[in-house]
Design an enzyme around this catalytic site. Structure first.
Site: not given
Length: 756
Positions: A311, A356
């Site tokens: 992840h 991100h």
């Protein structure tokens, strides 16, 4: 006792030109940025285990100027790290090299004065890494003890005074009562010079490394004789080790491989030294040697396997401010990871970037990530890699993404269905060497409208949001105006074949059709847990023919992890964890994927592959999975446990915990007492017992901690082994560090018994 000379002689490297250059040392340019290049002196220490690096930092301790060769992951020639790629383009590649570490410390980017100097370092370090890896446990032990002796010999006279002996014992992580240490010292000081040298040090070494528990086991096996005959070894392998292949052929091959005495070997016998060598080897390991290679059926549909998945692969630390790096992708791939995440956004100069979104994490170029994936995708495993795209890019930059994927990956990229595989998912074997995309797709398995199809199409809110993990991002997607909806470039859409991301609309009721076999959904850990609680068996059945991806909850901004075990128990395949975050969850994860040759794919048990399965881990009933076992683990002793804090003078107080991870009724934990002041050879001899109802889903974790009465215990090492891969009998468990790397000599000695 020169451990470096021993090492070089052992491997025939005493005249090696590369190693001579490293032992002499030399100036190298250390590179940190465009404006920071400094000349520093680097030298291989005589122990051939450590590198000394010059430092100009004030208050730097001598220990902090050393780094261990065991900590090196890889040495790369040329501009093959982000640092040298960015900051040393003006220097020829043949003078540049990088030392990449196993743990999360910064890569060391270096420039040598000449191509020949760079070659010496790259080849020399490569030889030491290779030969260190090929040493057996006895050689490693000897080499380690010698280097501890060198450190303790403060005045470098190759003699050992009593004070130096005490320092040596501290280096070994053992607190020995002064009167006992003085007694051994006197026993060994045959020359009565109040110092030990040569053979006297050898005698001391032998007393120190004597293992009474091995002596006892050997005596039981031989009937108190000096050697084991072939018949006695066969009996030991059958009755104690429970080896299925036990017989004269196996016994003779073990004697051939591990017996150091040529005389004993010629007489088809095994001495105590050979017996210890066998018990410390891969054949004597608690992890089944046969499971270190791919042994499972690799011809079943992808949905029948657990897939090692990462992840936020691009992150090295947390999700709010941490650095993004191509190095994180390389690390994950080298650990056998087969599903990587790429969070793609529009970047400057029409070049898509990965980071991100809406946070302060640093940004990396999409094309650099694809290049790193291309170079490392199949180094650890030949089986397919899935790239999970979270696509936030404009049409123009999506086309750039498609172009990079096609030109950089070439034939590795799966861009059309395999011949004849149009009704179910292909197998890992059929996809060997291929890279698949997971993402949004227009239409079905085949591109809509052929050549004349639409150039781009708007993706539905639900299908777009299905791919967005971050709740802030997802809500923005769902509240976009019509003009701002994500339009999907046909070039990118057509590259998604067997992993089309769709919104999960619930499990189909009888008579209704559910998802197509090539459609898959992603679930947050909380949603997955809710589905497992409310519809556990439906989820298991869904996961027989469809892939499901699970990702951590949005609140885990510190990149912490959830337990993957419950998700695996529900048949979920792509259970994505933060590989950058060490802890028990990653330990269990690595343990699960150590199985099947660590290829990143582990076949699910038959009851999780059966479309009519009635299995539900949350409401456990009797069925083919119910095969109760009694597991008995006798934790006997530990060997060379590392110091928790190398700068502290303190010796560890180790205790061992054995944990069972599996279905909830099997989850359990038992522990030994604490042994004070001994990390070198602690002794517990404690029996721990467990009942396991569903052994195919169980993993056994062995954890060693340094007990602390006033605060949390410090982690020393661990090993997690699937119960189906755990060998019976007298076994050594080779411990791993917090980051999942092997400790060179740290082991637990146990006896394992498994009964119906």
């Amino acid at each position: 006792m020169d451990s470096g000379r021993d090492f070089l002689t052992l491997h025939g490297l005493q005249d090696d030109k590369d190693l001579q250059a490293l032992l002499k040392g030399g100036q190298l340019l250390k590179v940190k940025s465009n404006s920071w290049r400094r000349e520093r002196f680097y030298k291989l220490q005589e122990d051939c285990k450590t590198i000394w690096q010059e430092s100009r930092k004030v208050m730097r301790t001598p220990e902090s100027q050393l780094f261990s060769i065991e900590d090196i992951q890889e040495v790369r020639m040329g501009h093959r790290t982000e640092g040298l790629e960015k900051f040393a383009r003006d220097v020829p590649e043949n003078r540049c090299f990088s030392i990449v570490f196993k743990d999360q410390r910064n890569t060391l980017d270096l420039i040598a004065p000449s191509p020949a100097d760079a070659q010496h370092w790259v080849q020399g370090l490569g030889k030491i890494i290779h030969h260190s890896g090929s040493m057996d446990q006895q050689q490693k032990l000897r080499h380690w003890i010698h280097s501890c002796l060198r450190k303790a010999d403060k005045n470098k006279d190759n003699k050992m005074s009593f004070k130096e002996l005490q320092n040596f014992l501290k280096e070994l992580n053992i607190q020995v009562d002064d009167s006992y240490a003085r007694k051994i010292f006197k026993e060994c000081d045959h020359s009565q010079t109040d110092s030990l040298e040569d053979e006297e040090i050898e005698t001391f070494y032998k007393i120190l490394t004597q293992r009474k528990e091995i002596d006892r086991t050997f005596e039981e096996a031989t009937g108190s004789k000096e050697t084991l005959s072939v018949d006695q070894l066969v009996t030991f392998l059958q009755h104690q080790q429970r080896e299925e292949e036990a017989g004269p052929a196996l016994a003779l091959s073990l004697i051939e491989r591990y017996e150091p005495s040529e005389t004993a070997k010629a007489q088809r016998q095994m001495t105590k030294d050979g017996f210890l060598m066998y018990l410390l080897s891969a054949d004597g390991s608690a992890f089944d040697l046969a499971h270190r290679r791919v042994y499972q059926d690799m011809d079943q549909p992808l949905s029948h396997y657990l897939v090692s998945s990462s992840h936020n692969t691009y992150l090295l630390e947390d999700q709010l401010t941490g650095p993004s790096s191509t190095e994180a992708y390389i690390r994950a791939l080298c650990k056998g990871c087969r599903c990587l995440e790429l969070d793609c956004w529009d970047g400057p100069n029409q070049e898509p970037i990965i980071y991100h979104g809406y946070t302060f994490t640093s940004k990396i170029l999409f094309c650099d990530v694809v290049r790193a994936i291309r170079d490392y995708a199949f180094k650890a495993s030949p089986y397919p890699v899935i790239l999970s795209l979270e696509n936030h890019c404009s049409l123009e930059q999506q086309r750039v993404m498609a172009r990079h994927l096609r030109t950089l990956l070439g034939p590795m990229l799966l861009d059309r269905p395999l011949d004849g595989v149009v009704t179910s998912l292909p197998s890992p074997e059929q996809l060997r060497g291929k890279i698949l995309l997971k993402g949004k797709k227009l239409g079905g398995l085949f591109p809509p409208g052929g050549e004349g199809g639409p150039e781009a199409t708007v993706v539905s809110d639900e299908d777009e949001a299905a791919e967005m993990e971050d709740e802030a991002v997802r809500s923005q997607v769902q509240h976009k105006s019509k003009e701002d909806k994500l339009r999907l470039a046909k070039e990118l859409s057509d590259m998604v074949i067997y992993c089309k991301s769709v919104h999960f609309r619930g499990f189909p009721s009888s008579g209704t059709s559910g998802q197509a076999f090539y459609e898959m959904s992603s679930f947050s850990e909380n949603r997955a847990l809710r589905l497992l609680q409310e519809s556990g068996n439906s989820f298991v059945r869904h996961n027989v023919n469809h892939l499901s991806r699970i990702y951590p909850a949005g609140w885990r901004t510190d990149s912490s992890n959830y337990s993957p075990v419950e998700m695996w128990n529900g048949g979920c395949q792509i259970v994505a964890l933060n590989f950058q975050t060490p802890g028990s969850e990653m330990d269990v994860y690595q343990g699960r994927f150590l199985d099947n040759g660590a290829c990143g794919y582990v076949l699910k048990p038959a009851f999780l592959r059966d479309p009519n399965s009635t299995f539900n881990s949350r409401a456990l009933a009797h069925g083919p999975w119910w095969t109760p076992k009694r597991l008995n683990v006798r934790v006997i002793s530990g060997q060379q446990l590392p110091k928790v804090n190398k700068n502290k003078n303190s010796i560890v107080d180790p205790k061992v915990t054995v944990e069972i991870h599996g279905v909830s009724r099997d989850v359990a934990s038992r522990q030994t007492a604490v042994v004070t002041n001994n990390g070198f050879n602690p002794w517990w001899d404690t029996e721990l017992e467990f009942e396991v109802a569903v052994p195919e889903l169980a993993l056994v974790r062995f954890v060693v901690e340094d007990y602390d009465a006033s605060s949390k215990n410090d982690f020393i090492g661990q090993s997690t082994i699937p119960l189906k891969s755990l060998k019976q009998g007298y076994r050594h468990i080779h411990l791993l560090s917090k980051n999942g790397d092997q400790h060179p000599s740290a082991t637990l000695f146990v006896k394992v018994a498994l009964q119906d």
